[in-house]
Design a protein around this motif. Structure first.
Motif, PDB file in Angstrom:
ATOM      1  N   TRP A  49      27.744 -15.554 -21.434  1.00  0.00           N
ATOM      2  CA  TRP A  49      26.367 -15.980 -21.172  1.00  0.00           C
ATOM      3  C   TRP A  49      25.581 -14.904 -20.427  1.00  0.00           C
ATOM      4  CZ3 TRP A  49      23.922 -19.336 -23.798  1.00  0.00           C
ATOM      5  CH2 TRP A  49      24.558 -20.467 -24.325  1.00  0.00           C
ATOM      6  N   HIS A  80      21.992 -14.072 -21.536  1.00  0.00           N
ATOM      7  CA  HIS A  80      21.088 -14.988 -20.839  1.00  0.00           C
ATOM      8  C   HIS A  80      21.252 -14.869 -19.320  1.00  0.00           C
ATOM      9  CE1 HIS A  80      21.018 -16.712 -24.860  1.00  0.00           C
ATOM     10  NE2 HIS A  80      19.946 -17.398 -24.520  1.00  0.00           N
ATOM     11  N   TRP A  89      24.332 -20.853 -14.052  1.00  0.00           N
ATOM     12  CA  TRP A  89      25.551 -21.183 -14.796  1.00  0.00           C
ATOM     13  C   TRP A  89      26.605 -21.835 -13.898  1.00  0.00           C
ATOM     14  CZ3 TRP A  89      24.429 -21.183 -19.610  1.00  0.00           C
ATOM     15  CH2 TRP A  89      23.446 -20.309 -20.084  1.00  0.00           C
TER      16      TRP A  89
END
Length: 797
Positions: free
Chosen positions: A127, A131, A146
């Motif tokens: 991720w 992102h 996250w």
């Protein structure tokens, strides 16, 4: 966790992955995106327990609770921002703001080598690769959001709720500071670490730039804690390291990336475009970015820019037709300024002219004291560096051997043989020689050096009145550059050529301090004053500095005044008087020798403040250099230093304007003199000593403002623009003693007339009946109406 082990991380990701992330993220996003990869690399090298701490965290005691969790089998540990809700009182941050940035604070993360940690890091790193944006609106905030998944997906990673961890502005509503016997406590629990997120040591009262809920004095003990941390920052080189420029990604052709490039890369990814980055041929993305969009006249870079600024096509909707020129003009002007666009990229795609398309090759002969260790020599080296950085060819003609100063500065690559100087082979001369010395230098070089060339003089002068016996120097020159408006106001009324303000070039050198070398106590507040006896000691006024210092600190022992003098052997009587005034005070340290440029920078870096209680000052090179090094400046609010000094960045000492009753060197009887207020200077010294926050706030503002006024890039561009104009006129055969090459002649006439009128009204007898002087004024101003107005005013008086 019984000890801390530091080891280099050999490689946390492939070069191709790094290039992609550097294009995708700005520096904050990029630096947080590597965390998972760094953990993985350390575990691969054999680490069993790894703890990450943000650089703005200060540890106050052992992390015993974390060690216990990991030893007892936890895969890792995270810390929540807070344990109780924030008040709903319209202050920031509130619960919603914390929710947008993440439940857990990723300034800290502890992990243990185990299968669950391995799976977690693989998931997190995937991720972070795509992102890791700082964009709470879309639900992502760098690496932090996250972690909200941790309690659900990775239950082996524990949540530590000990109130001594991660104390910061976001949880001070629930935690009370307590200091006892040198130890810090939170609600009677030991403080493990404080997270100084958003803290500015120059504005300690604010606590953090990210909040408006607390001031430092609102919470008992907080001011003391912040002051302690500020001192630690300064002692460990904060003022030096904060000046380091942020790293910028570049394409392989050397062109820099900007916000638009990152946005375009995301657009390409959304279109599922794939570019090669791991091979030697990794310019595919650059080619795509700078090529024309299908069905458009514009490169994809421009379309990405306009998608970031929808207000521009809203104002100029027909971007492919009638508004295309308006779009191009906006990009080349406001776009560069507002969006900090890469000028190199704009040149590459044809929206800015390239440097080599400017009219003519710009080259100058630069004549001056280029190796001399004095103010004029240092100013010349600054100008030369700025010219070269702006692609101006500079032919150096050194005449340092004509001075009495040491000529040991070889930073320009000169080695002191005057017989080996190059010929003056360019058509523009810059004589960085003051008016008093210019005839002598021309006699040495031969006046033939002036013939057929455009001759610029760079002069310095410190008084409001320019001596009449130097007026004949104007005949050698086509224009004059001066470092300040104060100098221009003094010289322009008498000049027969343009007088242009070209500030000295001042740069920060960020030399590391070395107080031991100069005998300065580590916990002292050190004030510095440097002067040259040959610059007229009464003008520099060291006696006022000594008096103010001794008045300010009658008995304090944690202060010192460093007096850096030069050329005392030329003025032994004045030096003896200086020593007598010091009175054997051990807090006054005297350095009476020539220091190399590097050594002086170390001395300046080792002091906290620079003092100049001058009576006259043309520019204030020492003042400006101190400001560039983020030092507190205490100086007379008179002279050229008022161009860049103001109460928001320094202590501006008031003065009484008096008239000289006798000559002081070249400063004639009857000319004005500033007598600084000693009491105000003493108070400024006391404030500097007692208020670290004020000192740092002024220093930060000083560095910012001097860069805006005298930065190499700013001055270099101004010089280059002026030389381009001169070069263009010379190429057109329009060299007419400088009179046809004047910037903003209307403004200049207004300036000259206003200064001249003021001078005439002060000294009418000086002007009446002098036909030659009146003729020179008339010729310089070129206006009968203006001349008649001056004469009418004289007759009325």
């Amino acid at each position: 966790m019984s000890g801390i082990h530091l080891r280099p991380i050999k490689s946390v990701m492939s070069p191709g992955t790094w290039r992609q992330r550097a294009l995708r993220y700005h520096v904050l996003e990029l630096s947080t995106s590597v965390k998972a990869s760094a953990f993985m690399q350390l575990f691969a090298e054999g680490a069993q327990q790894v703890v990450y701490l943000d650089p703005d965290i200060y540890l106050f005691s052992r992390l015993d609770e974390i060690e216990t969790l990991l030893v007892n089998g936890a895969a890792g540990c995270v810390l929540p921002h807070m344990l109780t809700p924030l008040p709903k009182d319209k202050k920031y941050p509130d619960d919603l703001a914390i929710l947008k940035s993440g439940v857990f604070n990723l300034g800290f993360l502890a992990l243990r080598a185990c299968p669950e940690t391995e799976k977690f890091l693989e998931w997190w790193d995937a991720w972070l690769h795509t992102h890791c944006w700082a964009d709470p609106i879309t639900g992502v905030f760098t690496d932090q959001r996250w972690m909200d998944y941790v309690p659900c997906l990775w239950p082996g990673i524990s949540v530590c709720r000990h109130i001594g961890y991660d104390v910061a502005y976001w949880n001070l509503h629930e935690r009370k500071l307590f200091h006892d016997s040198g130890l810090w406590y939170i609600n009677k629990e030991p403080l493990r670490f404080f997270h100084f997120s958003g803290f500015d040591p120059s504005n300690q009262e604010k606590v953090s730039k990210h909040q408006d809920r607390f001031r430092a004095n609102d919470i008992k003990g907080l001011s003391e804690l912040l002051s302690f941390y500020a001192r630690r920052l300064v002692a460990n080189g904060h003022n030096t390291y904060r000046n380091f420029p942020l790293p910028q990604p570049f394409f392989s052709n050397g062109l820099s990336c900007d916000t638009v490039v990152r946005h375009a890369f995301r657009i390409a990814e959304e279109r599922n475009l794939v570019f090669a980055f791991d091979s030697d041929d990794h310019d595919h993305f650059f080619d795509w970015l700078t090529s024309i969009e299908v069905g458009s006249r514009w490169p994809r870079y421009v379309h990405a820019l306009l998608s970031l600024r929808p207000d521009v096509p809203a104002q100029y909707p027909n971007i492919e037709g009638e508004h295309a020129d308006s779009i191009a003009r906006w990009i080349a002007t406001d776009g560069i300024r507002q969006m900090k666009l890469s000028e190199g990229l704009l040149q590459h795609i044809g929206l800015l002219p390239k440097e080599d398309t400017l009219p003519g090759h710009i080259a100058v002969n630069y004549i001056g004291y280029l190796r001399s260790e004095m103010g004029v020599g240092e100013a010349s080296r600054g100008y030369i560096k700025a010219l070269r950085e702006c692609s101006v060819e500079v032919n150096l003609l050194d005449v340092s051997h004509l001075t009495v100063y040491d000529n040991a500065d070889n930073s320009l690559g000169l080695h002191g043989n005057p017989e080996n100087r190059p010929p003056a082979n360019h058509r523009i001369n810059i004589f960085h020689i003051n008016a008093d010395a210019l005839p002598g230098v021309l006699d040495y070089l031969g006046k033939s050096i002036l013939v057929g060339r455009y001759n610029i003089g760079i002069w310095a002068w410190e008084s409001e009145y320019f001596p009449e016996y130097w007026h004949d120097r104007f005949t050698y020159l086509d224009e004059i550059w001066v470092g300040s408006n104060f100098m221009a106001n003094a010289i322009a009324p008498y000049a027969s050529c343009p007088v242009i303000v070209m500030p000295y070039v001042i740069e920060s050198h960020t030399a590391l301090p070395d107080r031991t070398r100069y005998g300065i106590g580590e916990d002292y507040t050190a004030f510095l004053f440097a002067f040259d006896y040959l610059s007229i000691g009464s003008r520099k006024n060291p006696h006022a500095v000594i008096t103010a210092f001794r008045d300010a600190f009658l008995s304090e022992n944690n202060v010192c005044l460093v007096l850096k003098t030069l050329s005392s052997h030329h003025h032994p009587k004045a030096h003896k008087e200086l020593l007598e005034l010091c009175g054997g005070d051990p807090r006054i340290l005297l350095i009476d020798s020539t220091l190399s440029r590097k050594d002086f920078q170390i001395l300046l870096s080792s002091c906290d403040a620079f003092v100049s209680l001058h009576r006259l000052e043309g520019y204030g090179l020492g003042i400006a250099e101190a400001m560039a090094e983020r030092k507190t400046v205490i100086a007379t609010a008179y002279g050229g230093n008022t161009d860049y000094m103001h109460p928001g960045n320094s202590f501006c000492i008031p003065y009484e304007r008096i008239i000289l009753q006798e000559d002081h060197g070249p400063y004639a009887k009857g000319s004005p003199w500033a007598e600084p207020d000693i009491a105000a200077a003493a108070q400024a010294m006391r404030d500097t000593h007692s208020n670290l926050a004020l000192r740092m706030r002024l220093g930060n503002a000083a560095q910012r403002d001097i860069k805006t006024w005298s930065g190499a890039e700013v001055v270099g561009k101004k010089m280059r623009d002026r030389l381009i104009l001169i070069n263009t006129k010379l190429s057109a055969g329009n060299h007419n003693n400088g009179t046809t090459i004047s910037t903003s002649s209307t403004r200049r006439h207004f300036h000259v007339v206003s200064v001249l009128l003021r001078d005439i009204l002060r000294r009418p007898n000086h002007y009446l009946g002098n036909a030659r002087r009146a003729h020179n004024y008339y010729r310089r101003m070129g206006s009968k109406a203006v001349y008649r107005r001056i004469l009418d005013e004289l007759r009325r008086r």
